[in-house]
Design an enzyme around this catalytic site. Sequence first.
Site, PDB file in Angstrom:
ATOM      1  N   LYS A 555       0.617  -0.974  -0.390  1.00 47.73           N
ATOM      2  CA  LYS A 555       0.320   0.131  -0.085  1.00 47.73           C
ATOM      3  C   LYS A 555       1.289   1.312   0.138  1.00 47.73           C
ATOM      4  CE  LYS A 555      -1.537  -1.026   4.314  1.00 47.73           C
ATOM      5  NZ  LYS A 555      -1.291  -2.508   4.485  1.00 47.73           N
ATOM      6  N   THR A 556       2.114   1.206   0.675  1.00 46.75           N
ATOM      7  CA  THR A 556       2.916   2.504   1.052  1.00 46.75           C
ATOM      8  C   THR A 556       3.291   2.894  -0.173  1.00 46.75           C
ATOM      9  OG1 THR A 556       2.555   2.480   3.278  1.00 46.75           O
ATOM     10  CG2 THR A 556       4.454   3.475   2.197  1.00 46.75           C
ATOM     11  N   ASP A 609       0.695   8.270   5.826  1.00 45.62           N
ATOM     12  CA  ASP A 609       0.499   6.607   6.077  1.00 45.62           C
ATOM     13  C   ASP A 609       0.534   6.285   6.849  1.00 45.62           C
ATOM     14  OD1 ASP A 609       1.973   4.009   4.935  1.00 45.62           O
ATOM     15  OD2 ASP A 609       3.969   4.733   5.349  1.00 45.62           O
ATOM     16  N   ASP A 610      -0.213   4.590   7.111  1.00 45.39           N
ATOM     17  CA  ASP A 610      -0.211   3.403   8.211  1.00 45.39           C
ATOM     18  C   ASP A 610      -1.012   4.140   9.782  1.00 45.39           C
ATOM     19  OD1 ASP A 610       0.477   1.513   9.794  1.00 45.39           O
ATOM     20  OD2 ASP A 610       2.289   1.154   9.831  1.00 45.39           O
ATOM     21  N   LYS A 637     -11.015  17.169   5.741  1.00 42.63           N
ATOM     22  CA  LYS A 637     -12.078  17.562   5.506  1.00 42.63           C
ATOM     23  C   LYS A 637     -11.831  18.854   5.065  1.00 42.63           C
ATOM     24  CE  LYS A 637     -15.579  13.620   7.793  1.00 42.63           C
ATOM     25  NZ  LYS A 637     -16.586  14.249   8.887  1.00 42.63           N
ATOM     26  N   LYS A 714       5.583  -7.381  -0.735  1.00 43.83           N
ATOM     27  CA  LYS A 714       5.946  -7.263   0.511  1.00 43.83           C
ATOM     28  C   LYS A 714       6.793  -7.878   0.841  1.00 43.83           C
ATOM     29  CE  LYS A 714       7.945  -3.616   4.491  1.00 43.83           C
ATOM     30  NZ  LYS A 714       7.067  -2.932   4.921  1.00 43.83           N
TER      31      LYS A 714
END
Length: 750
Positions: A555-556, A609-610, A637, A714
Amino acid sequence: MAARVVIFFKTMQAARCPTDELSLTNCAVVSEKDLQSGQHVTVKTTPNHKFVFTVKSHTTVVPGTIAFSLPQRKWAGLSIGQEVEVANYNFDKCKQCIGSMTVEIDFLQKKSTDSSAYDSDKMAAEFIQQFNNQGFSVTQQLVFSFCDKLFGLVIKDIEAMDSSILKGEMPTGKKQKIDVGLMVGNSQVVFEKAETSSLTLVGKAKTKEARQTIINPEWNFEKMGIGGLDREFSDIFRRAFASRVFPPDIVEQMGCKHVKGIMLFGPPGCGKTLMARQIGKMLNAREPKIVNGPEILNKYVGESEANIRKLFADAEDEQKRLGANSGLHIIIFDELDAICKQRGTGASSTGVHDTVVNQLLSKIDGVEQLNNILVIGMTNRPDLIDDALMRPGRFEVKMEIGLPDEKGRVQILTIHTNKMRGFGLLSGDVDIPELAAETKNYSGAELEGLVRAAQSTAMNRHIKATSTVEVDMERAEKLQVSRSDFMGSLNNDIKPAFGTNQEDYASYIMNGIIKWGDPVTSVLDDGELLVQQTKNSDRTPLVSVLLEGPPHSGKTALAAQIAEDSEFPFIKICSPDKMIGHSEISKCQAIKKVFDDAYKSQLSCVVVDDIERLLDYVPIGPRFSNLVLQALLVLLKKPPPKGRKLLIIGTTSRKDILQEMEMLDAFSTTIHIQNISTGEQLVDALELLGSFTEKERASIGHQLKGKRVWIGIKKLLMFIEMSLQMAQDYRVTKFLTLLRDEGSGRACYE
């Protein structure tokens, strides 16, 4: 019946004007036996000097003498008893009628000065009525009575009336200056206040010069070393100086007040101080007073306030003396936040900052407010400034001096390379637009630093590598700064403070993106669509996407790849590894700073991230940081400022937790990241990585054929590298064993 022309030539003796009343007529006074009232004569005082006068007859004047007032004698250089030659003078009505005449005016006696405003329109009408059909000459001096006050006048300029008007035709618009003219009923008189006079004039019949010269006619952006701030200068001029350029009477009729304060804020190095200095040069005003905020503060009680009063003393004194005619005084405060913090927030018991703010407020907009000042404040932290200073009437023009766009960077680089180009020291392969395109999010100071770094690199090539530092003069004569010097400095020496830190996200994609199947391609395609939406859509300046999926699914890396492919000027990764040991408050501040920095760029991308790690989430308990959660919910937002666009990419392995925290709704969309789920996909990934031989890949493929696989890219890379450490014959076996044993009691394939 034709008028009878009397030819007159006679030597006469100069005398003193018999009465004060006759002195105000601007006429030379003669005996009825010599000349009649209304005639015009030339008075020759020396062989080369003649002066034109209109005469008035009076019974008290001795025949053979001609009487002059003191201003007339002073102008013509006459003394009592001096013999002069007097002759008739006839005006050419087609060429010598006065169209307009500029008159310098001041109080006749300094002790009779007052602060009343005199209407120049009424004054002009009275002047024409008093002196109609009289002759006037440039440099002539006279006395004028208006509203029971005596004024000293000097004729500065005379323009002849358009002869076509006198003939009843359409005017040609031609203006011709003359030395001597005849005042007629439709002449125009324009009054100009003497330079040192405290006289206040209102109305239209006064000179336009004063209101036109507030802007220095030699003003030029590039000569002043300013680039990329055209729009900001235009906005400042519209708000702060338009009222000062308009005629004061129109400003009075509108009830308009001049802007007294400008607040310049923005990132360091973007030209706030430079702009403030150049505003002083742009205006025909006194030399600006420039003071750093901390210089105001003094440890002795009352001294800090006294320092503020000293800055305004000259403006205050001049306004008392000259009133509305006072010149503009500019005071520039650098680092304003050092002295004008929010009142009541200081920890010290003395409250020095509070009293300094109070003193500044009273000078700018207090009971005895000054109208001849322009205060320019500069700060990197506008949030620290006391609110009372920011309201209209004080620092009411608030201008953000942000990072220059590409056009601005071209201007800045051109300014800093102009001298080199002029002396032939800039190589022909240096392309300024190319450099501007490469220096996204560079401030003006950083661009100047880039030019200096390139110059240093070029000069370093011409230093002899010996025991002593010597310049190779033969080669130095051929010194040129080349494109490679700029590119080397760009990559190694100068990095933007508000920009893309390539090392940040390069580490996340050091092995590249392995497109092992359609799921990966689909994610990258969707990411590209979101990037284009951020760039092109005016309706959605804020776009946010959450990449969610199992751990180790990449994902990263995908988020970093989407960010890099966007080529946005500002890319920052907000990662938990940079916040180890931070308290909740400091973590919130660090996250907010990333977003605040992003708002300073036209196009920005922030990777959060994370997220569950940022929130300190653990399933035991469970526990999480509500403070950080609320901060993230607000920032996710919050739309960026007008004219800015922001793409937010979040990553998480615990979508279910974010759902419970109501954070999923804060993202515009969610993209699922899959693990490798089939043996075919795994073999494709191995082929793309090229780590195993073709035979080994075939063996692995045979073992996995028809079996379900579940492993993140990974983790797969880690297994491959471990297997490659084995002997050639055992690599495949080790790899399959690692696949089987991975997980907590759950096989990676079955």
